[in-house]
Design a protein around this motif. Structure first.
Motif, mmCIF file in Angstrom:
data_model
loop_
_atom_site.group_PDB
_atom_site.id
_atom_site.type_symbol
_atom_site.label_atom_id
_atom_site.label_comp_id
_atom_site.label_asym_id
_atom_site.label_seq_id
_atom_site.Cartn_x
_atom_site.Cartn_y
_atom_site.Cartn_z
ATOM 1 N N THR A 1 -3.554 2.757 -0.039
ATOM 2 C CA THR A 1 -4.315 2.132 -1.118
ATOM 3 C C THR A 1 -5.637 2.856 -1.332
ATOM 4 N N HIS B 1 7.308 -6.979 0.011
ATOM 5 C CA HIS B 1 6.648 -5.803 -0.560
ATOM 6 C C HIS B 1 7.689 -4.752 -0.900
ATOM 7 N N LEU C 1 -6.911 -4.571 3.823
ATOM 8 C CA LEU C 1 -5.707 -4.487 4.651
ATOM 9 C C LEU C 1 -4.733 -5.624 4.416
ATOM 10 N N GLY C 2 -5.073 -6.562 3.509
ATOM 11 C CA GLY C 2 -4.172 -7.684 3.244
ATOM 12 C C GLY C 2 -4.847 -9.020 3.494
ATOM 13 N N ASN D 1 -2.601 2.764 4.682
ATOM 14 C CA ASN D 1 -1.742 1.879 3.891
ATOM 15 C C ASN D 1 -1.519 2.385 2.472
#
Length: 519
Positions: free
Chosen positions: A325, A450, A412-413, A323
């Motif tokens: 990050t 996003h 992951l959110g 992802n």
């Protein structure tokens, strides 16, 4: 020992050690030594006791980026009172709700702070002249503080899914466990110059203030304008320790301000509050090559931050999660974590659940505890139902989905409809509730979009008889902080539904992300 210290004890130890030899605070052109800041806080504390007719239990603080804000925070802590920050940028109605729900005895407010007349409790107004008077004169004798490790140091109010802010109390014991780790880890002490980028209603401000004051460092407060030019601020003020949300780096990168080697004074750079993208970390590292960069994470309920990941010195050794990050890393020493799937069983990918000495004692309203904690018997986790007392053995459910990469946690959110925007926690349900309260709105859904640069913006849709989207947005601005007001509002004849008859949020996100989406 540290575990028995109150927040004020951390500051008082630095006052005793450094007195007039070290600067404690630089804000709005004022420079105060530890002795001067302590004396100012004592004089203000004396006025609070005299005005209240005794020692207050809970004190609101409606002030920001001023000597009044920091002296007010310390005055309340010196008396052993619980501090409840109120944000001058929030709508007055929201601050009034918080003041009521927190059962405040009084509020310390800057004279020009908006909304102080709407507060349902007595207000101690601090004018420029009054603050100047507090800088001189006799230091009063004060009652000894009765605060102990299990008493509440502060209460922060976060976005609540019911449409009402939710109180998160943090005990002195929680703060001491946190400070005992971070002060040593980040080599804080005399000579360190610490940024203070966060509003006092956002818990990383506790690191800024008390990691600095608990070590003899100097807290350096930027203005709102300075936050838009972080490189200029760092260089002008010779900042050694930086701490902010990643979006500050994102904005600086977009403005092409992160030139290689442009921040030579930085020794430590910390980012928290939202996902740190690898490309933003790369640009910041290049701009501050002498700085150690860490991504830190933690819900408000776990006292500021709770995990850490230090980016390796060599960029080729950096992890590369799918992802994009930076990992949130591993928990601080003595803290525990558990990752469970939807059935409550341990899993490599699932909800992060946490406990340890930094875990808060439970929400201000015990009804909010139900379903937010788990019991775990080694096989399966069971949600807390409130039928028995909440204990330190219970795991707090963060609502964050994580996995592990090479032994490091990767965020992951969110599992629910809560997210972080510019570091602030936002419940989409609270915004939807505010929309539904407007005349002519029948249904309302808010989606998080996003953007390619990694930032999040809010978009809302609604059904109903009104088509006055500008009027609806104006109404939201009266009720919600600016970061919770959607960037766009679209009227629909009907909401898209999935096969189960539920609102199809995926379809809405696709609709709102399209270039032709109505704004």
């Amino acid at each position: 020992m540290n575990a028995t210290r109150t927040m004020y004890d951390w500051f008082a130890a630095s006052v005793a050690a450094h007195g007039d030899r070290q600067t404690a605070l630089e804000v709005a052109g004022e420079h105060l030594t530890y002795a001067e800041l302590d004396a100012t806080a004592h004089r203000l504390a004396g006025e609070l006791v005299a005005g209240h007719g005794g020692v207050p239990s809970r004190v609101g603080l409606l002030a920001a980026r001023s000597t009044a804000a920091y002296a007010g925070y310390l005055a309340a802590q010196r008396l052993g009172a619980t501090v409840v920050p109120l944000n001058p940028a929030f709508p007055p109605a929201r601050n009034a709700t918080i003041a009521h729900d927190a059962r405040l005895d009084l509020v310390i407010a800057e004279e020009d702070a908006p909304g102080h007349a709407d507060l349902p409790v007595p207000v101690v107004r601090l004018s420029t002249e009054r603050m100047a008077a507090l800088r001189t004169g006799a230091v009063p004798e004060l009652p000894a503080s009765t605060a102990g490790p299990d008493d509440l140091a502060y209460i922060l109010f976060t976005s609540g899914s019911t449409g009402r802010p939710k109180g998160v109390p943090i005990a002195h014991r929680n703060v001491s466990a946190y400070l005992s780790h971070v002060i040593a880890r980040y080599e804080l002490g005399p000579g360190a110059r610490v940024s203070q980028t966060f509003d006092l209603t956002f818990d990383p401000s506790v690191y800024d203030m008390f990691a600095a004051w608990g070590s003899g460092a100097t807290l350096v407060v930027p203005s709102r304008k300075d936050l838009l030019s972080p490189v200029r601020f760092v260089n002008r003020q010779r900042i050694t320790h930086w701490n902010s949300v990643p979006s500050v780096a994102s904005i600086a990168l977009r403005l092409r301000a992160l030139k290689p080697g442009s921040m030579p004074t930085l020794r430590w750079s910390l980012f928290c509050g939202e996902a740190l993208m690898l490309n933003h970390a790369e640009a910041w590292r290049a701009a501050a090559p002498g700085s150690i960069l860490e991504n830190i994470y933690g819900p408000t309920e776990m006292t500021v931050t709770w995990t850490e990941f230090r980016l390796p010195a060599r960029e080729e050794d950096w992890p590369r999660p799918a992802n994009g990050t930076v990992p949130i890393g591993t928990p601080y020493p003595g803290q525990e974590h558990l990752v469970v799937d939807e059935d409550g069983r341990p899993a490599p990918d699932g909800e992060l659940c946490v406990r340890g000495s930094q875990r808060f004692p439970g929400y201000l309203d015990p009804a909010d505890d139900i379903g937010r904690f788990l019991s775990f018997d080694g096989d399966r986790a069971v949600p807390y139902d409130g039928s028995r007392p909440l204990t330190s053995a219970h795991w707090y459910r963060t609502g964050d989905r994580v996995t592990t990469l090479d032994g490091e946690l990767v965020h992951l959110g969110r599992l629910d409809h809560q997210l972080k925007i510019r570091g602030y926690r936002v419940e989409l349900g609270e915004i939807e509730s505010a929309l539904l309260a407007r005349t002519g709105v029948t249904e309302a859904v808010v989606a998080a979009l996003h953007r390619p640069d990694g930032e999040v913006e809010l978009a809302a849709v609604y059904t109903g008889s009104t088509r006055d989207t500008e009027g609806l947005l104006a109404g939201l601005r009266e009720r919600l902080p600016a970061y919770m007001v959607p960037n766009s509002l679209t009227a629909l004849d009907a909401l898209p539904l999935n096969a189960n008859g539920k609102v199809d949020r995926g379809a809405l996100t696709t609709l709102l992300s399209a270039p032709t989406a109505a704004a």
